[in-house]
Design a protein around this motif. Structure first.
Motif, PDB file in Angstrom:
ATOM      1  N   GLU A 222       0.824  -1.206   0.000  1.00 48.16           N
ATOM      2  CA  GLU A 222       0.000   0.000   0.000  1.00 48.16           C
ATOM      3  C   GLU A 222       0.857   1.255   0.000  1.00 48.16           C
ATOM      4  O   GLU A 222       0.418   2.310  -0.438  1.00 48.16           O
ATOM      5  N   ASP A 223       2.090   1.162   0.500  1.00 50.67           N
ATOM      6  CA  ASP A 223       3.002   2.301   0.521  1.00 50.67           C
ATOM      7  C   ASP A 223       3.818   2.420  -0.760  1.00 50.67           C
ATOM      8  O   ASP A 223       4.702   3.271  -0.844  1.00 50.67           O
ATOM      9  N   VAL A 393       7.889  17.672  -1.883  1.00 48.18           N
ATOM     10  CA  VAL A 393       6.863  17.927  -2.886  1.00 48.18           C
ATOM     11  C   VAL A 393       5.580  18.316  -2.167  1.00 48.18           C
ATOM     12  O   VAL A 393       5.471  18.232  -0.944  1.00 48.18           O
ATOM     13  N   LEU A 394       4.611  18.756  -2.946  1.00 46.01           N
ATOM     14  CA  LEU A 394       3.317  19.130  -2.391  1.00 46.01           C
ATOM     15  C   LEU A 394       2.459  17.887  -2.197  1.00 46.01           C
ATOM     16  O   LEU A 394       2.401  17.019  -3.075  1.00 46.01           O
ATOM     17  N   TYR A 395       1.803  17.821  -1.066  1.00 40.51           N
ATOM     18  CA  TYR A 395       0.834  16.767  -0.770  1.00 40.51           C
ATOM     19  C   TYR A 395      -0.556  17.400  -0.731  1.00 40.51           C
ATOM     20  O   TYR A 395      -0.728  18.493  -0.186  1.00 40.51           O
ATOM     21  N   ILE A 396      -1.537  16.707  -1.304  1.00 43.79           N
ATOM     22  CA  ILE A 396      -2.932  17.148  -1.235  1.00 43.79           C
ATOM     23  C   ILE A 396      -3.730  16.034  -0.584  1.00 43.79           C
ATOM     24  O   ILE A 396      -3.732  14.891  -1.063  1.00 43.79           O
ATOM     25  N   ASN A 397      -4.388  16.375   0.510  1.00 47.22           N
ATOM     26  CA  ASN A 397      -5.150  15.379   1.285  1.00 47.22           C
ATOM     27  C   ASN A 397      -4.310  14.152   1.595  1.00 47.22           C
ATOM     28  O   ASN A 397      -4.734  13.009   1.420  1.00 47.22           O
ATOM     29  N   LYS A 398      -3.075  14.397   2.035  1.00 53.07           N
ATOM     30  CA  LYS A 398      -2.146  13.355   2.480  1.00 53.07           C
ATOM     31  C   LYS A 398      -1.618  12.495   1.346  1.00 53.07           C
ATOM     32  O   LYS A 398      -0.991  11.468   1.596  1.00 53.07           O
ATOM     33  N   LYS A 399      -1.839  12.870   0.090  1.00 53.19           N
ATOM     34  CA  LYS A 399      -1.335  12.106  -1.052  1.00 53.19           C
ATOM     35  C   LYS A 399      -0.201  12.880  -1.713  1.00 53.19           C
ATOM     36  O   LYS A 399      -0.286  14.079  -1.915  1.00 53.19           O
ATOM     37  N   GLU A 400       0.837  12.144  -2.075  1.00 52.74           N
ATOM     38  CA  GLU A 400       2.032  12.773  -2.635  1.00 52.74           C
ATOM     39  C   GLU A 400       1.805  13.182  -4.092  1.00 52.74           C
ATOM     40  O   GLU A 400       1.619  12.334  -4.965  1.00 52.74           O
ATOM     41  N   ALA A 401       1.839  14.500  -4.332  1.00 52.65           N
ATOM     42  CA  ALA A 401       1.734  15.058  -5.680  1.00 52.65           C
ATOM     43  C   ALA A 401       0.708  14.318  -6.527  1.00 52.65           C
ATOM     44  O   ALA A 401       1.033  13.775  -7.586  1.00 52.65           O
TER      45      ALA A 401
END
Length: 888
Positions: A222-223, A393-401
């Motif tokens: 999952e990671d 990098v930018l994360y949105i809602n805990k997701k990487e880019a």
């Protein structure tokens, strides 16, 4: 004539002077160089780049077996000092030929541009300067003369042989007889939730069979981390542990030998793995002949042997198994599983060109919703989809880019918490970091220097894509390049179809709804890849009504409703709810389902008939995801792999949601103080005034006043605690309304005592004002007690409804026992009062009983604890009586 001869001589002299540089240039391109003959494998970054680079001479190189998915028109062989973003940006083309087409295992010679020599090419890369995208590279610096020739620098994606097992799966291998091992690479155009399995069938079988096969199962966690594990097949089923302790199915060798402390049974060793362009690649090593004779099949390197292979969905570890387990492939032979004959000593070049996946955007995806903020933070660059990249990098809602999908006409709200050094902006530039600093023009659609913030003080950025917004833009940091990724701008979607949407717990599921007069339209979308998505109404999956959407092996979507009363498959009961307009589909591996149901089912007698949706009451919603679902009887394979940690309370009418929270400590203090006030102090003060007057002195009065005022003080502090925690007064709940009445009646008592009428002289009839005061005193006091006790019960009910505490039933039962106990004590004391009154009547000492208050001493002022000294002296002085004889 002399002039003519002089001109000819001058012309010859010029030609002689000009010819040596030309000869020098020609010899430089053909002369030997320290790198001549140097060979190295290209290291893949993306676009499925493979090949081997050979330096031919001072100005040319050959790339053999070149595989590459087409880049843009600006993609070139590039020279740079290093591989970091700044070095590549400062680099320049090394050859003129563009790499803007797909190369299919081709062998090509490229010439360096004029003025470029190998000492000026420390790194030779396939690079797109337009998007600053690195496809692959070889290093040419720090290569000495002794080690340059035939160095055979190897990349983990390169092998000696390859064969195509299916249109989507390839196996590559390199044999090493000296070390009795073989390196195998599995490569498949599949999703990240799929496994790849390859191994050798049991020798001696009359026909190919999976039973007894020794396979390696590979995939990604999952990671996003690769794994490779040694498996043995005893049955054509998923791995199961029977009640008698026997393990059967497609199971890891380590499960069969659970007492193997040396780890000899797992002979598959992970070497490397990645996911690029929608293609999974895992390289592992295994011995040809292993020390494990029980579960490993010996590989004869010189003979044809039967191999088996399969691809399918992967079940993540759960509470029953710590391993990633393959699920049934469920597809025809040759598509998702099959058999082949392989001789690992025979070189094979059966793989032509790169694998081309339909879905190359492999990173996480997020769809922006109306009124649902996207939380923007920063984090480490772990699986960034488009190298090269910076350290963060930018994360949105805990997701990487992630790849962000927005809809025209739907406002997108960003809650920027990425730090003061990473302001967010929406741009046409794929690199970001302020294109003007690179002398490149860009269009900025939203954001800028002020769109920065931290978690404590986030900044809200609202962007409205319109019909003039391009289909593809980027979110980036204003100061650092390559921190963000793509935004796909599309027309329409769930946001336009439903009036409300909220993100459920952990931002993994989005819940949509639209209310009508007698029904509700509901949709749910998973924000990660899964085999099924379940949404439940309740505080936990047990005792909840669940709706499950899944895609079967034929690609058909299903939506079913269930009642869950336990934690095993037998406790999930399919119901017959009246679901209409059901739809289910998969969007890049994520499940989306929709349905319509009545607010109040028109049935009775069945468990689903109690599943009433009341728009005026908060709806508690939970979710779960798993790898596989099916109609009918469920089993262990249908267990969820991830679920919500807590329910979310959705106010359907307002379109708002809040996470179910643990009980706040301050509210716990509020409840305890109210119990002390209304369960102990105030009832104790009333009982003191009622039942202690037979004692000498003013003990009853002291106890009454101290307990009443102490109870009022504790109650007042409890109210302040609740107001401070909830940030103000609220009279919406039944508890707050009844508590306010109790509070008001209580604080009438001191005012009532202050307005008490003057005392009546001995033997006088009570005045009208006195009688009214007595009635008012008793009514307000007892009303306050009743409302206070009711407030205790409604407080517990409100606590259970708001926080779902598991202890509410126990606390309620305890409070009931306490009230009953106090009532029994009151009954006992009343009996004692009646008994004392009867005893007093027998002695001729009975007093009068006014309004239920026996033996009341009317000389006591409720606000004054001392008796009138004059009255007391009159009572204590002896009385003189003069007796006179009767005259007859």
């Amino acid at each position: 004539m002399a002039a003519l001869l002089l001109g000819v001589l001058l012309l010859c002299l010029c030609l002689c002077l000009a010819s040596p540089p030309a000869a020098t240039a020609a010899s430089a391109c053909g002369e030997n160089t320290s790198l001549e003959g140097y060979e190295a494998d290209l290291r893949m970054y993306q676009h499925q780049l493979r090949g081997r680079v050979e330096v031919l001479d001072g100005c040319s190189f050959r790339v053999s077996a070149l595989d590459l998915l087409a880049g843009s028109a600006s993609t070139r062989w590039w020279r740079a000092e290093a591989l970091d973003l700044d070095s590549l940006a400062r680099g320049a083309p090394a050859a003129d030929e563009p790499l803007n087409r797909t190369f299919l295992s081709e062998s090509l010679v490229f010439r360096l541009l004029p003025g470029v020599s190998w000492p000026r090419v420390p790194v030779l890369a396939a690079f797109d300067p337009l998007t600053s995208s690195l496809f692959g590279f070889v290093r040419l610096s720090n290569v000495s003369d002794d080690s340059s020739t035939n160095s055979n620098a190897s990349a983990p994606t390169m092998f000696d042989s390859c064969t195509q097992l299916s249109p989507r799966l390839r196996v590559r291998w390199t044999l090493d007889n000296d070390s009795n091992s073989i390196d195998i690479g599995l490569e498949a155009a599949i999703g990240s939730e799929y496994y790849m399995a390859f191994g050798w069938a049991a020798p001696g079988a009359t026909e190919p069979s999976m039973i007894g096969a020794d396979v390696a199962v590979t995939g990604f966690t999952e990671d996003g981390l690769p794994f490779a594990e040694d498996y043995y097949i005893t049955k054509q089923s998923e791995c199961l542990l029977r009640k008698d302790g026997i393990v059967e199915g497609v199971c890891p060798d380590a499960i069969y030998e659970r007492n193997d402390s040396t780890g000899l049974v797992n002979n598959t060793r992970l070497v490397y793995g990645h996911r690029r362009d929608g293609v999974s690649f895992v390289r592992f090593s295994r011995p040809l002949v292993s020390a494990d004779k029980k579960y490993d099949v010996p590989v004869n390197a010189t003979r044809n042997m039967t191999v088996i292979w399969a691809i399918g969905l992967l079940r993540p570890p759960d509470s029953l198994s710590p391993y990633y387990l393959p699920l049934g492939h469920g597809a025809p032979v040759g598509t998702a599983f099959g058999f082949a004959t392989l001789n690992v000593s025979a070189a094979s070049s059966g793989c032509v060109g790169p694998l081309d996946a339909e879905d190359k955007e492999d990173q996480d995806r997020i769809t922006a919703e109306r009124n649902t903020p996207l939380v923007v933070t920063t984090g480490p660059s772990l699986h960034y989809p488009n190298p090269p990249n910076p350290d963060k990098v930018l994360y949105i809602n805990k997701k990487e880019a992630p790849l962000l999908k927005v809809e025209r006409g739907v406002p997108v709200t960003f809650s920027v918490e990425a730090g003061h050094d990473a302001p967010l902006y929406i741009t046409s530039d794929a690199i970001g970091g302020n294109a003007t600093s690179r002398n490149v023009s860009e269009v900025i659609y939203a954001g800028g220097p002020k769109a920065e913030g931290v978690p404590a003080t986030p900044t809200e950025l609202v962007w409205l894509p319109d019909r003039n917004t391009p289909d593809l833009v980027y979110y980036q940091s204003l100061y650092d390049p390559k921190m963000g990724w793509k935004i796909q701008v599309v027309d329409g979607g769930l946001s336009d179809m439903y009036n409300n949407s909220v993100l459920l717990d952990d931002q993994q599921v989005t819940f949509f709804w639209t209310l009508s007069s007698d029904s509700i339209n509901i949709a749910a979308r998973g924000e990660r890849k899964s085999g099924y998505l379940a949404v439940g109404f309740g505080s936990a999956m047990v005792n909840s009504y669940a709706y499950v959407g899944w895609i079967d092996s034929n690609g058909t979507g299903h939506v079913n409703s269930y009642w869950i009363d336990g934690k095993d498959g037998m406790s999930v009961h399919e119901t017959r709810e009246n679901l209409t307009h059901t739809r289910c589909r998969s969007e890049n591996g994520a499940i989306v389902f929709e349905f319509t149901r009545p607010l109040a089912p028109s049935c009775s007698g069945r468990v689903e008939c109690k599943n009433i949706v009341d728009p005026t009451t908060p709806l508690k919603v939970i979710w779960a995801m798993g790898s596989q679902w099916q109609s009918g009887r469920l089993s262990v394979k249908n267990m969820h792999s991830v679920t919500s940690n807590r329910p979310v309370r959705i106010i359907l009418l307002a379109g708002l949601a809040e996470a179910e929270q643990d009980l706040h400590p301050v509210l716990a203090v509020h409840g305890f103080m109210m119990f002390v006030a209304w369960g102990l102090l105030l009832p104790g003060g009333i009982m003191a005034a009622r039942y202690l007057k037979h004692l000498k002195g003013d003990v009853w009065f002291q106890a009454h006043t101290y307990l009443q005022y102490s109870g009022m003080a504790v109650m007042f502090l409890g109210v302040l605690f609740a107001v401070a925690e909830l940030r103000g007064f609220s009279f919406k709940s039944t508890h707050s309304k009844i508590g306010t009445l109790a509070f008001g009646f209580t604080f009438l008592q001191p005012i009532n005592a202050y307005l008490r009428p003057h005392l009546a002289d001995s033997g006088e009839i009570l005045s009208r004002n006195k009688v009214i005061w007595e009635y008012l005193h008793i009514f307000t006091g007892r009303s306050a007690l009743v409302f206070g006790v009711v407030a205790l019960f409604t407080g517990l009910q409100h606590l259970g409804h708001r926080y779902g505490s598991k202890n509410i039933k126990g606390l309620t039962c305890g409070l009931i026992i306490w009230v009953v106990s106090v009532a029994l004590v009151v009954v006992y004391l009343e009996c004692m009062v009646v008994k004392r009154r009867r005893d007093g009547s027998a002695d001729g000492l009975s007093g009068k009983w006014v309004l239920g208050n026996t033996e009341e001493d009317d000389s006591v002022d409720l606000l004054q604890s001392e008796r009138d000294s004059k009255m007391e002296s009159n009572l204590t002085e002896p009385m003189e009586v003069q007796l006179e004889p009767l005259k007859g």
